[in-house]
Design an enzyme around this catalytic site. Structure first.
Site, short mmCIF file in Angstrom:
data_model
loop_
_atom_site.label_atom_id
_atom_site.label_comp_id
_atom_site.label_asym_id
_atom_site.label_seq_id
_atom_site.Cartn_x
_atom_site.Cartn_y
_atom_site.Cartn_z
N ARG A 1 -47.09 20.85 43.83
CA ARG A 1 -46.42 20.34 45.05
C ARG A 1 -47.38 19.44 45.82
O ARG A 1 -47.01 18.37 46.31
CB ARG A 1 -45.99 21.51 45.95
CG ARG A 1 -44.90 22.34 45.35
CD ARG A 1 -44.42 23.43 46.31
NE ARG A 1 -43.56 24.33 45.56
CZ ARG A 1 -43.82 25.61 45.33
NH1 ARG A 1 -44.89 26.18 45.85
NH2 ARG A 1 -43.00 26.33 44.62
N PHE B 1 -33.54 21.12 40.85
CA PHE B 1 -33.90 22.52 40.63
C PHE B 1 -34.87 22.96 41.75
O PHE B 1 -36.01 23.32 41.51
CB PHE B 1 -34.54 22.74 39.25
CG PHE B 1 -33.74 22.20 38.10
CD1 PHE B 1 -32.71 22.96 37.54
CD2 PHE B 1 -34.01 20.94 37.56
CE1 PHE B 1 -31.98 22.46 36.46
CE2 PHE B 1 -33.29 20.44 36.50
CZ PHE B 1 -32.27 21.20 35.93
N ASP C 1 -29.71 22.40 43.89
CA ASP C 1 -29.81 23.67 43.17
C ASP C 1 -28.40 24.19 42.95
O ASP C 1 -27.54 24.03 43.81
CB ASP C 1 -30.65 24.70 43.92
CG ASP C 1 -31.17 25.78 42.98
OD1 ASP C 1 -32.37 25.74 42.62
OD2 ASP C 1 -30.37 26.65 42.57
N ASN D 1 -24.66 21.44 39.92
CA ASN D 1 -25.32 21.55 38.62
C ASN D 1 -26.08 20.24 38.38
O ASN D 1 -25.50 19.15 38.41
CB ASN D 1 -24.25 21.76 37.54
CG ASN D 1 -24.88 21.94 36.17
OD1 ASN D 1 -25.92 21.35 35.84
ND2 ASN D 1 -24.24 22.76 35.37
N ASP E 1 -37.83 20.47 38.00
CA ASP E 1 -38.50 21.76 37.81
C ASP E 1 -37.49 22.81 37.38
O ASP E 1 -37.19 23.76 38.11
CB ASP E 1 -39.20 22.17 39.13
CG ASP E 1 -40.00 23.45 38.97
OD1 ASP E 1 -40.33 23.82 37.82
OD2 ASP E 1 -40.28 24.11 40.00
N CYS F 1 -41.46 25.38 32.27
CA CYS F 1 -42.18 26.66 32.40
C CYS F 1 -41.89 27.57 31.21
O CYS F 1 -42.04 28.78 31.30
CB CYS F 1 -41.85 27.33 33.73
SG CYS F 1 -40.10 27.60 33.98
N1 SAH Z 1 -38.73 23.95 42.17
C1 SAH Z 1 -38.68 25.30 42.67
C2 SAH Z 1 -38.49 26.33 41.58
C3 SAH Z 1 -37.31 26.08 40.69
S1 SAH Z 1 -36.79 27.46 39.78
C4 SAH Z 1 -39.94 25.59 43.47
O1 SAH Z 1 -40.84 24.75 43.53
O2 SAH Z 1 -40.00 26.66 44.08
C5 SAH Z 1 -35.37 26.84 38.99
C6 SAH Z 1 -34.14 26.71 39.88
O3 SAH Z 1 -33.17 26.01 39.13
C7 SAH Z 1 -33.50 28.00 40.31
O4 SAH Z 1 -33.45 28.06 41.72
C8 SAH Z 1 -32.07 27.95 39.74
O5 SAH Z 1 -31.08 28.41 40.64
C9 SAH Z 1 -31.88 26.49 39.50
N2 SAH Z 1 -30.98 26.09 38.42
C10 SAH Z 1 -30.86 26.62 37.18
N3 SAH Z 1 -29.99 25.91 36.43
C11 SAH Z 1 -29.53 24.90 37.22
C12 SAH Z 1 -28.64 23.81 37.02
N4 SAH Z 1 -28.03 23.63 35.85
N5 SAH Z 1 -28.43 22.97 38.05
C13 SAH Z 1 -29.05 23.15 39.24
N6 SAH Z 1 -29.94 24.15 39.47
C14 SAH Z 1 -30.17 25.01 38.48
#
Ligand code: SAH
Length: 386
Positions: free
Chosen positions: A205, A220, A241, A268, A289, A329
Site C-alpha cells: 500500500r 478487490f 468489492d 463483481n 488484489d 496471494c
Molecule cells: N485489497 C484488500 C484485500 C482484498 S481481499 C486489502 O488491501 O485489504 C479480496 C477481496 O476480494 C475480498 O474482500 C472479497 O470480498 C473480494 N472479492 C472476491 N471475489 C470478487 C469479485 N469477483 N469481485 C469483486 N470482489 C471480489
C-alpha cells in the site's frame, strides 16, 4: 519420548530443510496426535523433532533439527524472538503480524497484534494442544487487554480440529480501531477476513501510494486498504468489492479518515472491468488484489486464466503512462508464473508494459528459504509505457 520413523524420502525432506513431512512418508508411529516426537530415519538415526498431527496429510511439522530435542519452553522463546524482530522493523502501524508460522520456526501458529489486542490462530494439532502455553507466553510478553483465538479457518478441519472463535484472555470488544500508515480502520476481529485485516499488504500500500495521482481504481478493495492510502494523493478513487459488507466498511473507513474522494461500489470485478472498458472512464492507477484463485494445485490452470483476464482488462482501462499494481496471494502461483500472466495480458491488450517493482508480503510475514509455501504474496508494479 514419542517416536516416528520416516521413509528415505521423508528423511530427504528433513535434509533439504523443509519443515513438513507427509503422512505417506511415515513408516512406524509410536505417538499420539499433537505430541512432540523424535523423527528417525529408516536406520533409526534421529534427524529432527517435530509436532505430530494424527489426521493431517502434513503429518509432521519440524521444530528442530539434529538429534537433540528442542529446549523446554522453546515455543515461548521463539515467540519472544519473533516479537523482538517486529519491534526492530519500525512498523508504522498499530496492527501487524507478530508470528508468521513456519517463517518464525513456529509451524502452524499465527499471531497478529491489533493495538492492545492479540488475535491468534492455531492451525495444527500440535499448536492447538499448546494453546495454554502460547497464551501464557503472550500475556507475559505483551500484557494484552485481550486475546482472541480465530480458530475458524477451514484448514483446521484437515487437522481434525473444530472451527471456533474464543476469547482466551481478558476481553475483546466487538469493534476496535487501529491505524496503519496514518490511516485509521474500524476492525471487527471476530468476523473480519483473516484475523480482521490484510496486514500482509501494508508495504505494498505504501509503495503503491508513491505512484498515486489523478483517477484511481482499487479492485478487490475489502475494507479499502489501498483506496484509503491512494486517496491522499489521487483526485478520485473508485473502490470495488463484491461484498456489500466490505463496501459498507470502505464507506465507514473513508468517513473516519475524512476522505470524500472515494466512491465504493458493490460489484463483481470481472463484470465491472468489462463495463468500464466499454465506457470512456480511464485510470491513472489500477490496483488488482484478488483473493487466492488457486487454493490448490488442481485449480491452477483455471486460476491463471482468471488472473490473466483481470490483468488484461485492467491494462485496457489504464491511460498511457498509467500504473498497474497487480497481486496474487496464491502460493501455487509462483513469481515466474505470475510474470508470465502479466506478460500475456499485455500482449493481448496490445500495450507495451515495463516492470517497475517486484514486491512481496510485508517483512512481518517472513519467507523461509526453501519453503515456497511461505512465499504466497506477489505484487508487481508495472507501467503502461505507451
Ligand atoms: N485489497 C484488500 C484485500 C482484498 S481481499 C486489502 O488491501 O485489504 C479480496 C477481496 O476480494 C475480498 O474482500 C472479497 O470480498 C473480494 N472479492 C472476491 N471475489 C470478487 C469479485 N469477483 N469481485 C469483486 N470482489 C471480489
Amino acid at each position: 519420548m514419542s517416536r516416528i520413523v520416516v521413509s528415505l524420502r521423508g528423511a530427504d525432506r528433513v535434509r533439504i530443510g523443509h519443515p513438513w513431512i507427509y503422512r505417506s512418508d511415515l513408516k512406524d508411529i509410536q505417538a499420539q496426535g499433537g505430541d512432540l516426537v523424535a523423527v528417525a530415519d529408516p536406520r533409526g538415526r534421529v534427524l529432527a523433532h517435530a509436532l505430530f498431527s494424527q489426521k493431517s496429510q502434513i503429518a509432521l511439522r519440524i521444530v528442530s533439527r539434529g538429534d537433540a530435542p528442542p529446549p523446554e519452553g522453546f515455543i515461548g522463546q521463539r515467540i519472544a524472538t519473533a516479537i523482538a524482530y517486529r519491534a526492530s522493523l519500525g512498523i508504522d502501524a498499530t496492527a501487524y503480524r507478530l508470528v508468521h508460522g513456519e517463517g518464525d520456526l513456529l509451524p502452524g501458529l499465527v499471531v497478529d497484534r491489533y493495538g492492545d489486542y492479540v488475535v491468534l490462530q492455531a492451525l495444527s494439532e500440535g499448536m492447538d494442544r499448546r494453546l495454554d502455553e502460547i497464551v501464557t507466553a503472550l500475556v507475559a510478553q505483551l500484557q494484552p487487554a485481550g486475546i482472541l483465538a480465530r480458530n475458524d479457518p477451514r484448514v483446521r478441519e484437515l487437522e481434525g480440529l473444530e472451527r471456533r472463535v474464543d476469547v482466551l484472555h481478558g476481553e475483546v470488544p466487538e469493534r476496535i480501531q487501529v491505524s496503519e500508515l496514518g490511516v485509521r480502520y474500524e476492525v471487527d476481529l471476530r468476523m473480519g477476513q483473516k484475523t480482521g485485516l490484510f496486514l500482509d499488504q501494508r508495504e505494498n500500500r505504501e509503495a503503491a501510494t508513491r505512484y498515486a495521482r489523478g483517477r484511481v481504481l482499487d479492485a478487490f478493495s475489502y475494507n479499502g486498504g489501498f483506496a484509503l492510502n491512494l486517496a491522499a494523493r489521487a483526485e478520485s478513487v473508485v473502490a470495488l468489492d463484491v461484498s456489500e459488507d466490505a463496501v459498507r466498511h470502505i464507506r465507514e473507513n473513508a468517513a473516519l479518515n475524512g476522505r470524500e474522494n472515494i466512491e465504493a461500489r458493490a460489484v463483481n470485478v470481472f463484470d465491472e472491468l468489462r463495463e468500464i472498458e466499454h465506457s470512456d472512464d480511464r485510470f491513472d492507477l489500477v490496483v488488482l488484489d484478488p483473493p487466492a484463485f488457486a487454493k490448490n494445485r488442481d485449480a491452477l490452470r483455471k486460476a491463471l486464466t482468471g488472473y490473466k483476464e483481470i490483468n488484461l482488462r485492467a491494462l485496457k482501462i489504464l491511460k498511457p503512462g498509467g500504473v498497474l499494481v497487480t497481486c496474487t496471494c496464491s502460493y501455487h502461483v509462483d513469481e515466474a508464473m505470475f510474470g508470465d500472466v502479466v506478460y500475456r495480458a499485455a500482449l493481448d491488450a496490445e500495450v507495451p508494459v515495463a516492470v517497475v517493482e517486484k514486491r512481496m508480503q510485508g517483512r512481518d510475514h517472513p519467507v523461509l528459504l526453501g519453503v515456497p509455501e511461505t512465499y504466497y504474496l506477489k505484487c508487481f508494479i508495472v507501467r503502461r509505457v505507451g
